[in-house]
Design a protein around this motif. Structure first.
Motif, PDB file in Angstrom:
ATOM      1  N   GLY A  37       9.202  -1.646  -2.598  1.00 48.35           N
ATOM      2  CA  GLY A  37       9.147  -0.414  -3.395  1.00 48.35           C
ATOM      3  C   GLY A  37       7.957  -0.416  -4.326  1.00 48.35           C
ATOM      4  O   GLY A  37       7.282   0.596  -4.513  1.00 48.35           O
ATOM      5  N   SER A  38       7.685  -1.578  -4.904  1.00 47.10           N
ATOM      6  CA  SER A  38       6.530  -1.667  -5.806  1.00 47.10           C
ATOM      7  C   SER A  38       5.234  -1.519  -5.021  1.00 47.10           C
ATOM      8  O   SER A  38       4.296  -0.851  -5.442  1.00 47.10           O
ATOM      9  CB  SER A  38       6.555  -3.014  -6.513  1.00 47.10           C
ATOM     10  N   ALA A  39       5.186  -2.180  -3.868  1.00 46.76           N
ATOM     11  CA  ALA A  39       3.939  -2.180  -3.106  1.00 46.76           C
ATOM     12  C   ALA A  39       3.665  -0.813  -2.477  1.00 46.76           C
ATOM     13  O   ALA A  39       2.544  -0.305  -2.502  1.00 46.76           O
ATOM     14  CB  ALA A  39       4.014  -3.257  -2.020  1.00 46.76           C
ATOM     15  N   VAL A  40       4.705  -0.209  -1.915  1.00 46.26           N
ATOM     16  CA  VAL A  40       4.514   1.079  -1.242  1.00 46.26           C
ATOM     17  C   VAL A  40       4.477   2.190  -2.288  1.00 46.26           C
ATOM     18  O   VAL A  40       5.421   2.352  -3.049  1.00 46.26           O
ATOM     19  CB  VAL A  40       5.681   1.344  -0.269  1.00 46.26           C
ATOM     20  N   GLY A  41       3.386   2.907  -2.337  1.00 40.90           N
ATOM     21  CA  GLY A  41       3.304   3.966  -3.349  1.00 40.90           C
ATOM     22  C   GLY A  41       2.134   4.885  -3.070  1.00 40.90           C
ATOM     23  O   GLY A  41       1.722   5.053  -1.912  1.00 40.90           O
ATOM     24  N   LEU A  42       1.586   5.432  -4.144  1.00 42.29           N
ATOM     25  CA  LEU A  42       0.458   6.346  -3.970  1.00 42.29           C
ATOM     26  C   LEU A  42      -0.706   5.619  -3.298  1.00 42.29           C
ATOM     27  O   LEU A  42      -1.552   6.241  -2.663  1.00 42.29           O
ATOM     28  CB  LEU A  42       0.021   6.902  -5.323  1.00 42.29           C
ATOM     29  N   GLY A  43      -0.740   4.296  -3.458  1.00 38.27           N
ATOM     30  CA  GLY A  43      -1.789   3.499  -2.806  1.00 38.27           C
ATOM     31  C   GLY A  43      -1.740   3.670  -1.299  1.00 38.27           C
ATOM     32  O   GLY A  43      -2.779   3.761  -0.641  1.00 38.27           O
ATOM     33  N   ASN A  44      -0.541   3.702  -0.728  1.00 37.51           N
ATOM     34  CA  ASN A  44      -0.418   3.852   0.727  1.00 37.51           C
ATOM     35  C   ASN A  44      -0.572   5.297   1.162  1.00 37.51           C
ATOM     36  O   ASN A  44      -1.153   5.598   2.186  1.00 37.51           O
ATOM     37  CB  ASN A  44       0.966   3.399   1.207  1.00 37.51           C
ATOM     38  N   PHE A 124      -2.809   6.172 -15.262  1.00 39.40           N
ATOM     39  CA  PHE A 124      -3.284   7.264 -14.383  1.00 39.40           C
ATOM     40  C   PHE A 124      -2.325   7.529 -13.224  1.00 39.40           C
ATOM     41  O   PHE A 124      -2.225   8.634 -12.705  1.00 39.40           O
ATOM     42  CB  PHE A 124      -4.720   7.020 -13.876  1.00 39.40           C
ATOM     43  N   TYR A 125      -1.581   6.467 -12.871  1.00 39.06           N
ATOM     44  CA  TYR A 125      -0.627   6.597 -11.774  1.00 39.06           C
ATOM     45  C   TYR A 125       0.382   7.692 -12.094  1.00 39.06           C
ATOM     46  O   TYR A 125       0.743   8.510 -11.252  1.00 39.06           O
ATOM     47  CB  TYR A 125       0.096   5.257 -11.632  1.00 39.06           C
ATOM     48  N   SER A 126       0.849   7.692 -13.348  1.00 34.98           N
ATOM     49  CA  SER A 126       1.889   8.655 -13.724  1.00 34.98           C
ATOM     50  C   SER A 126       1.318  10.079 -13.788  1.00 34.98           C
ATOM     51  O   SER A 126       2.056  11.039 -13.615  1.00 34.98           O
ATOM     52  CB  SER A 126       2.503   8.261 -15.066  1.00 34.98           C
ATOM     53  N   ALA A 274      -0.529  -9.357 -11.795  1.00 38.26           N
ATOM     54  CA  ALA A 274       0.602 -10.079 -12.401  1.00 38.26           C
ATOM     55  C   ALA A 274       1.944  -9.460 -12.022  1.00 38.26           C
ATOM     56  O   ALA A 274       2.985  -9.905 -12.465  1.00 38.26           O
ATOM     57  CB  ALA A 274       0.479 -10.149 -13.921  1.00 38.26           C
ATOM     58  N   MET A 275       1.892  -8.401 -11.190  1.00 41.75           N
ATOM     59  CA  MET A 275       3.139  -7.725 -10.855  1.00 41.75           C
ATOM     60  C   MET A 275       4.030  -8.618 -10.005  1.00 41.75           C
ATOM     61  O   MET A 275       5.220  -8.775 -10.299  1.00 41.75           O
ATOM     62  CB  MET A 275       2.781  -6.438 -10.107  1.00 41.75           C
ATOM     63  N   MET A 276       3.456  -9.228  -8.974  1.00 41.42           N
ATOM     64  CA  MET A 276       4.274 -10.079  -8.117  1.00 41.42           C
ATOM     65  C   MET A 276       4.661 -11.368  -8.842  1.00 41.42           C
ATOM     66  O   MET A 276       5.669 -11.986  -8.515  1.00 41.42           O
ATOM     67  CB  MET A 276       3.561 -10.359  -6.796  1.00 41.42           C
TER      68      MET A 276
HETATM   69  N1  PFF Z   1       0.981  -0.929  -4.902  1.00 43.56           N
HETATM   70  C1  PFF Z   1       1.113   0.346  -5.548  1.00 43.56           C
HETATM   71  C2  PFF Z   1       0.646   1.427  -4.584  1.00 43.56           C
HETATM   72  O1  PFF Z   1       0.161   1.105  -3.499  1.00 43.56           O
HETATM   73  O2  PFF Z   1       0.753   2.588  -4.929  1.00 43.56           O
HETATM   74  C3  PFF Z   1       0.328   0.429  -6.834  1.00 43.56           C
HETATM   75  C4  PFF Z   1       0.609  -0.689  -7.762  1.00 43.56           C
HETATM   76  C5  PFF Z   1       1.905  -0.885  -8.220  1.00 43.56           C
HETATM   77  C6  PFF Z   1      -0.418  -1.532  -8.135  1.00 43.56           C
HETATM   78  C7  PFF Z   1       2.180  -1.938  -9.061  1.00 43.56           C
HETATM   79  C8  PFF Z   1      -0.169  -2.593  -8.993  1.00 43.56           C
HETATM   80  C9  PFF Z   1       1.143  -2.768  -9.441  1.00 43.56           C
HETATM   81  F1  PFF Z   1       1.383  -3.746 -10.249  1.00 43.56           F
END
Ligand code: PFF
Length: 510
Positions: A37-44, A124-126, A274-276
């Protein structure tokens, strides 16, 4: 009300020998779901398609996959190992590990750097997630309006049917002229993020992941199948999987494609931030790190590629420009939905899916800093819950404040100061960038790779082989040796060289 969170007890000691009584994930599946859930996001869903679109598709994708395999995966194992072995928030975990290895406390800089990066990303994500929320409401309103006018039969018609193509493709542009609306959407998103993080690991983050991620996957699969059937599947596949080596060669000369691919790999896997390390902190001793890391990397990469297959076939079928940057999602897709039967439903599903993915990522972004309040072993357990609530609110509100400046930097039509302010104009790499674009570039292409570079060195050189071997518990010594070699040599050298060349030398040479 937060007293109800059950604390896991009886697990082993953190490396210093002090018990770490913070919450743990309720199991391996819960951890994987939350980490995915953390990894999959606006980045993908936003960043991957637009970077792939702008850098020419297949060649970028190929290089991105290589980065995930040889850099992302080893660094992901390293971060989870540091978090679990260190047993505290990212900074505390690194401090404790360095001490136990008899090394300098200077390494805590890796934790601080990560925390600063995640905090900056959240700002900026928010804002971008707020745009997505706006589009969710817009597409629901549009379908409801169409049903009101034409009855339930409107469900099977294209999205935004009453609008002209020009009106549709100017929906984002229109939002950008409404700073107040942008700020309200950003605010709502931050409040929801705070409300979840406040509830802790099991009661908040896990519940959110368990509810949102399955819905996300169902929507993604449904949209992809529909896009492949209704769109130009051949063009979509060719774009993503047929490398154009001429373009690749041209982009290689200034290293930008390499930096983009490394930056995207780190951003997408939430690495170097540092998230993981923080999520690893809550991982129980019984869980195997390498298997969990593989599952997370595989899921995240698959989602990026599948999202590409959900987006590009309909973009190509509608004859739209694949290199449209951010507006690929907000302008091109609504136009594509305009041409699809059941387009209104697809538009709603797509934006809700993106919103859910963004939410499980923003939770993680906030958690990294809030973990100081909850994750550090020396925090009085009686005060933990209150400190978590206070931490989530204070950090979330500060992120909201900076986010307002980010939002104002995107406004068009009226001058807001921030939309003409280019804070780091004097640095060639950041020339001409307004605040939001600057923070995006700075974090993804500099701070995260730098964080990953330092994490790899820390895990490969500072943490002793015996400690790493014990914590990672690979199923063969050979795999451990490969991991260590990648952390010691491949990641630092490769990421270091690309960073220096693409971020400093090439921009200076012009
Ligand atoms: N990985 C998230 C994405 O792909 O949208 C963005 C992200 C979340 C980056 C959490 C860093 C983080 F610590």
């Amino acid at each position: 009300m937060f007293r109800g969170i059950k604390r896991a007890e009886g697990h082993k000691m953190a490396v210093s020998g002090s018990a770490n009584p913070q919450e743990h994930w309720s199991g391996r599946a819960a951890f994987i779901l939350a980490a995915v859930g953390s990894a999959v996001g606006l980045g993908n869903l936003v960043r991957f398609p637009y970077v792939a679109g702008e850098t020419g598709g297949g060649a970028f994708v190929l290089f991105y996959l290589v980065c995930i395999l040889f850099i992302g995966l080893p660094v992901l194992c390293a971060e989870l190992m540091i978090g679990r072995r260190g047993g505290g928030s990212a900074v505390a975990a690194i401090a404790r590990l360095s001490k136990s290895e008899g090394k300098s406390g200077i390494w805590t800089i890796v934790g601080w750097l990560g925390m600063i990066s995640t905090f900056l990303i959240l700002t900026f994500y928010s804002v971008l997630a707020g745009w997505v929320l706006h589009f969710v409401l817009l597409s629901i309103g549009d379908l409801a309006g169409a049903i009101g006018e034409n009855g339930l039969g409107a469900i099977s018609s294209p999205a935004f049917e009453a609008m002209s193509k020009d009106d549709i493709s100017s929906q984002l542009g229109e939002l950008l002229t409404q700073p107040v609306r942008m700020i309200i959407m950003h605010g709502i998103f931050i409040i929801v993020t705070i409300a979840i993080v406040m509830r802790g690991i099991k009661g908040g983050i896990e519940v959110a992941a368990k509810v949102l991620m399955p819905i996300f996957f169902i929507l993604l699969l449904a949209l992809t199948v529909s896009s492949l059937i209704n769109g130009d599947a051949g063009a979509g596949f060719a774009f993503l999987f047929q490398p154009d080596f001429e373009k690749f060669g041209a982009a290689l000369s200034d290293g930008s494609i390499l930096l983009d691919a490394i930056g995207q790999a780190f951003f997408s896997l939430s690495l170097g931030s540092a998230m993981m390390i923080t999520y690893g902190l809550y991982l129980s001793r019984e869980d195997q790190i390498p298997g969990a890391a593989r599952a997370v990397a595989f899921a995240d990469t698959s989602v990026a590629l599948i999202a590409g297959l959900a987006i590009f076939p309909i973009v190509f079928a509608a004859g739209l420009n694949e290199a449209a940057g951010f507006s690929l999602l907000f302008n091109s897709l609504p136009l594509a939905f305009h041409q699809l039967p059941f387009g209104g439903i697809f538009a709603i599903a797509f934006f809700i899916m993106t919103l859910f993915a963004a939410l499980t990522s923003s939770i993680a972004l906030l958690e990294v800093t809030v973990a100081i309040a909850d994750g550090d072993v020396d925090v009085d357990p009686a005060k933990r819950d209150r400190r978590r609530v206070q931490g989530a609110i204070v950090i979330g509100l500060i992120a909201f404040g900076i986010g307002v400046a980010n939002a104002l930097s995107q406004v068009s039509g009226v001058e807001t100061f921030f939309n003409t302010w280019h804070p780091l104009d004097f640095i060639p790499l950041f020339e001409g960038l307004v605040l939001l674009d600057l923070i995006d570039q700075l974090t993804a292409n500099i701070l995260l790779p730098l964080g990953g570079f330092l994490t790899a060195i820390f895990a490969g050189w500072v943490v002793s082989g015996s400690a790493a071997r014990e914590e990672l518990n690979f199923n063969s010594e050979r795999t451990f040796k490969i991991w260590r070699f990648l952390c010691r040599w491949v990641c630092p050298l490769f990421v270091g060289l690309v960073l220096v060349y693409a971020a400093i030398i090439a921009p200076m040479l012009g």
